[in-house]
Design an enzyme around this catalytic site. Structure first.
Site, PDB file in Angstrom:
ATOM      1  N   CYS A   1       5.835  -0.118   7.716  1.00  0.00           N
ATOM      2  CA  CYS A   1       5.504   1.033   6.888  1.00  0.00           C
ATOM      3  C   CYS A   1       6.754   1.446   6.117  1.00  0.00           C
ATOM      4  O   CYS A   1       7.840   1.509   6.700  1.00  0.00           O
ATOM      5  CB  CYS A   1       5.033   2.183   7.782  1.00  0.00           C
ATOM      6  SG  CYS A   1       4.558   3.657   6.866  1.00  0.00           S
ATOM      7  N   LEU A   2       6.591   1.713   4.833  1.00  0.00           N
ATOM      8  CA  LEU A   2       7.746   2.098   4.011  1.00  0.00           C
ATOM      9  C   LEU A   2       8.421   3.356   4.537  1.00  0.00           C
ATOM     10  O   LEU A   2       9.614   3.549   4.343  1.00  0.00           O
ATOM     11  CB  LEU A   2       7.301   2.326   2.546  1.00  0.00           C
ATOM     12  CG  LEU A   2       6.792   1.092   1.795  1.00  0.00           C
ATOM     13  CD1 LEU A   2       6.266   1.492   0.422  1.00  0.00           C
ATOM     14  CD2 LEU A   2       7.883   0.030   1.664  1.00  0.00           C
TER      15      LEU A   2
ATOM     16  N   HIS B   1      -4.547   1.044   7.322  1.00  0.00           N
ATOM     17  CA  HIS B   1      -3.198   1.596   7.489  1.00  0.00           C
ATOM     18  C   HIS B   1      -2.983   2.797   6.557  1.00  0.00           C
ATOM     19  O   HIS B   1      -2.497   3.843   6.977  1.00  0.00           O
ATOM     20  CB  HIS B   1      -2.159   0.492   7.222  1.00  0.00           C
ATOM     21  CG  HIS B   1      -0.740   0.951   7.299  1.00  0.00           C
ATOM     22  ND1 HIS B   1       0.127   0.528   8.277  1.00  0.00           N
ATOM     23  CD2 HIS B   1      -0.035   1.809   6.512  1.00  0.00           C
ATOM     24  CE1 HIS B   1       1.313   1.123   8.093  1.00  0.00           C
ATOM     25  NE2 HIS B   1       1.243   1.885   7.019  1.00  0.00           N
ATOM     26  N   GLU B   2      -3.379   2.639   5.294  1.00  0.00           N
ATOM     27  CA  GLU B   2      -3.174   3.731   4.324  1.00  0.00           C
ATOM     28  C   GLU B   2      -4.099   4.914   4.624  1.00  0.00           C
ATOM     29  O   GLU B   2      -3.710   6.072   4.485  1.00  0.00           O
ATOM     30  CB  GLU B   2      -3.406   3.227   2.891  1.00  0.00           C
ATOM     31  CG  GLU B   2      -2.474   2.119   2.442  1.00  0.00           C
ATOM     32  CD  GLU B   2      -1.017   2.363   2.758  1.00  0.00           C
ATOM     33  OE1 GLU B   2      -0.560   3.519   2.687  1.00  0.00           O
ATOM     34  OE2 GLU B   2      -0.314   1.394   3.094  1.00  0.00           O
TER      35      GLU B   2
ATOM     36  N   GLN C   1       3.126   9.902   1.578  1.00  0.00           N
ATOM     37  CA  GLN C   1       4.413   9.202   1.633  1.00  0.00           C
ATOM     38  C   GLN C   1       5.317   9.538   0.455  1.00  0.00           C
ATOM     39  O   GLN C   1       6.497   9.173   0.458  1.00  0.00           O
ATOM     40  CB  GLN C   1       4.206   7.685   1.670  1.00  0.00           C
ATOM     41  CG  GLN C   1       3.552   7.205   2.949  1.00  0.00           C
ATOM     42  CD  GLN C   1       3.453   5.705   2.954  1.00  0.00           C
ATOM     43  OE1 GLN C   1       2.515   5.141   2.390  1.00  0.00           O
ATOM     44  NE2 GLN C   1       4.416   5.042   3.578  1.00  0.00           N
TER      45      GLN C   1
ATOM     46  N   HIS D   1      -2.692   7.229   7.049  1.00  0.00           N
ATOM     47  CA  HIS D   1      -1.730   8.184   6.463  1.00  0.00           C
ATOM     48  C   HIS D   1      -2.442   9.457   5.987  1.00  0.00           C
ATOM     49  O   HIS D   1      -1.910  10.555   6.100  1.00  0.00           O
ATOM     50  CB  HIS D   1      -0.996   7.562   5.265  1.00  0.00           C
ATOM     51  CG  HIS D   1       0.169   6.698   5.650  1.00  0.00           C
ATOM     52  ND1 HIS D   1       1.259   7.172   6.329  1.00  0.00           N
ATOM     53  CD2 HIS D   1       0.418   5.386   5.417  1.00  0.00           C
ATOM     54  CE1 HIS D   1       2.134   6.182   6.511  1.00  0.00           C
ATOM     55  NE2 HIS D   1       1.645   5.091   5.972  1.00  0.00           N
TER      56      HIS D   1
ATOM     57  N   GLY E   1       0.849  -1.184   0.000  1.00  0.00           N
ATOM     58  CA  GLY E   1       0.000   0.000   0.000  1.00  0.00           C
ATOM     59  C   GLY E   1       0.881   1.228   0.000  1.00  0.00           C
ATOM     60  O   GLY E   1       2.032   1.174   0.452  1.00  0.00           O
TER      61      GLY E   1
HETATM   62 NI    NI Z   1       2.545   3.209   5.999  1.00  0.00          NI
END
Ligand code: NI
Length: 184
Positions: A96-97, A138-139, A50, A142, A45
């Site tokens: 998370c990236l 999760h996304e 991000q 963000h 995702g």
């Molecule tokens: Ni994330």
């Protein structure tokens, strides 16, 4: 185009992202680039903040989690709003990236109802469960300026504090491109 992933510590990750209109400049290219960026970093995702864009847009591809019960889901969400969360919260280890090398169990509700517009700006309302719901939650966080580490206990937060500071300072090695805040 592959964007660098914004690292923990950048205020853009804490901003509430704005809705967009279909006139948003270069939207289709942006979506394509987000998929490219997500795949290049092996993510499931990716939310626009991000890559430094504070807009209500995120993508998911849960194909790598696919099983008989839950088929993989590749999807674009624009102007999303989770309108309902249901069921007994369950633990799942998230990463998370933007926060590399940290993984923690996060409790979330198993089922969600979400309103959004698709890439053609057609309004949609859908119910998701399983891994797809988890990745969407999760996304969606963000978009609200929330990170998965906000959901863990105070004790665990203390335990990862140094690691987080290190990430914010750029002292972390990953095999994808990242963008760190300039050192003050
Ligand atoms: Ni994330």
């Amino acid at each position: 185009m592959i964007y660098p992933i914004v690292a923990y510590g950048d205020p853009v990750l804490r901003k509430k992202a704005q809705h967009i209109t279909r006139e948003y400049d270069g939207l289709n290219d942006l979506i394509e680039s987000m998929f490219e960026t997500m795949y290049a970093s092996n993510g499931v995702g990716l939310a626009a903040p991000q890559i430094g864009k504070s807009i209500n847009l995120f993508i998911i591809d849960t194909t790598s989690f696919e099983d008989e019960k839950y088929p993989g889901l590749k999807k674009i969400f624009i102007n999303a709003e989770i309108i309902e969360e249901q069921g007994e919260r369950w633990d799942f280890e998230e990463g998370c990236l933007s926060i590399p090398h940290i993984r923690e169990n996060v409790k979330r509700h198993p089922q969600i109802r979400i309103k959004y517009v698709d890439a053609d700006f057609n309004p949609q309302e859908e119910v998701y469960d399983g891994i797809a719901a988890r990745v969407i939650q999760h996304e969606y966080d963000h978009i609200k300026g929330v990170l998965f580490i906000d959901h863990i206990s105070e004790l665990k937060k203390r335990l990862i504090k140094n690691k987080l500071t290190n990430i914010a300072k750029g002292g972390v090695k990953v095999d994808y491109k990242m963008r760190f805040m300039p050192i003050r």
